[in-house]
Scaffold this active site. Structure first.
Site, mmCIF file in Angstrom:
data_model
loop_
_atom_site.group_PDB
_atom_site.id
_atom_site.type_symbol
_atom_site.label_atom_id
_atom_site.label_comp_id
_atom_site.label_asym_id
_atom_site.label_seq_id
_atom_site.Cartn_x
_atom_site.Cartn_y
_atom_site.Cartn_z
ATOM 1 N N CYS A 1 0.760 -1.416 0.552
ATOM 2 C CA CYS A 1 0.251 -0.438 -0.253
ATOM 3 C C CYS A 1 0.664 1.206 0.053
ATOM 4 O O CYS A 1 2.336 1.180 0.929
ATOM 5 C CB CYS A 1 -0.874 -0.041 1.448
ATOM 6 S SG CYS A 1 -1.771 1.183 1.746
ATOM 7 N N CYS B 1 -0.026 3.202 3.890
ATOM 8 C CA CYS B 1 1.055 3.217 4.642
ATOM 9 C C CYS B 1 2.128 1.811 4.927
ATOM 10 O O CYS B 1 2.264 1.105 5.839
ATOM 11 C CB CYS B 1 -0.304 2.068 5.807
ATOM 12 S SG CYS B 1 -1.287 0.590 5.045
ATOM 13 N N CYS C 1 -7.429 -0.724 1.504
ATOM 14 C CA CYS C 1 -6.098 -1.177 2.964
ATOM 15 C C CYS C 1 -6.922 -1.026 4.096
ATOM 16 O O CYS C 1 -7.750 -0.452 4.327
ATOM 17 C CB CYS C 1 -5.712 -0.650 2.541
ATOM 18 S SG CYS C 1 -3.710 -1.408 3.690
ATOM 19 N N CYS D 1 -5.101 0.856 6.757
ATOM 20 C CA CYS D 1 -5.433 2.384 6.154
ATOM 21 C C CYS D 1 -5.921 3.411 5.936
ATOM 22 O O CYS D 1 -6.549 4.541 5.431
ATOM 23 C CB CYS D 1 -4.172 3.423 5.496
ATOM 24 S SG CYS D 1 -3.786 3.255 3.600
ATOM 25 N N CYS E 1 -8.682 -5.678 -9.355
ATOM 26 C CA CYS E 1 -8.243 -4.855 -10.109
ATOM 27 C C CYS E 1 -7.592 -3.585 -8.956
ATOM 28 O O CYS E 1 -8.542 -2.627 -9.177
ATOM 29 C CB CYS E 1 -9.235 -4.838 -10.629
ATOM 30 S SG CYS E 1 -8.988 -3.416 -12.528
#
Length: 163
Positions: free
Chosen positions: A81, A84, A129, A132, A152
């Site tokens: 991510c 984070c 995520c 975060c 995707c």
């Protein structure tokens, strides 16, 4: 200079406006930005993220298809991510879906949360995520074996760390 990320609709503006309060409206529900402890004020997110990453992760925008360098990433490693650093996907699960966005058949355990997205006049499964609460992309059940799944993702929402 044109950005590779563009707001999809009014939803992007609303999400950006209320994200400063630490929540976002997703599929008609309030989704807390701190699902696993990372809760930053909007100004901190703006400092921490590039403009395209901010637009996608915090504003739920979508990058233009075929615009992400991660689409062509073929090395072994992990996709994390961009907000984070949480490891999301292994390169071993990446495949070419032909859609123009990086696609994966599976994720690391506990890395993502699927929520209902009712924007754009349709019902989709949005991928966020877990650390975060950043918007990553969408989930579909038309992927390759063995899972039959397709995550995707927006490349702007991720970064790659080679093995």
């Amino acid at each position: 200079m044109t950005s590779s990320v563009f707001p999809q609709d009014r939803r992007g503006f609303v999400l950006a406006s209320i994200s400063a309060a630490g929540t976002a409206l997703v599929g008609g529900r309030v989704f807390a930005a701190a699902t696993a402890g990372l809760d930053l004020p909007d100004g901190e997110w703006r400092k921490r993220l590039s403009a395209p990453a901010y637009a996608v992760l915090r504003g739920s925008s979508t990058e233009r298809p075929y615009s992400s360098p991660l689409l062509r990433e073929r090395r072994k490693g992990r996709f994390l991510c961009a907000g984070c650093d949480l490891p999301l996907f292994s390169s071993t699960t990446k495949f070419d879906s032909g859609t123009g966005w990086p696609s994966f058949s599976d994720h690391f355990p506990g890395a993502v949360k699927i929520v209902t997205d009712r924007s754009m006049g349709m019902v989709r499964k949005e991928v966020r995520c877990t650390r975060c609460a950043g918007h990553l992309g969408h989930f579909f059940d038309d992927g390759p074996p063995p899972t039959g799944l397709r995550y995707c993702m927006n490349g702007a929402a991720m970064m790659f760390r080679p093995a």
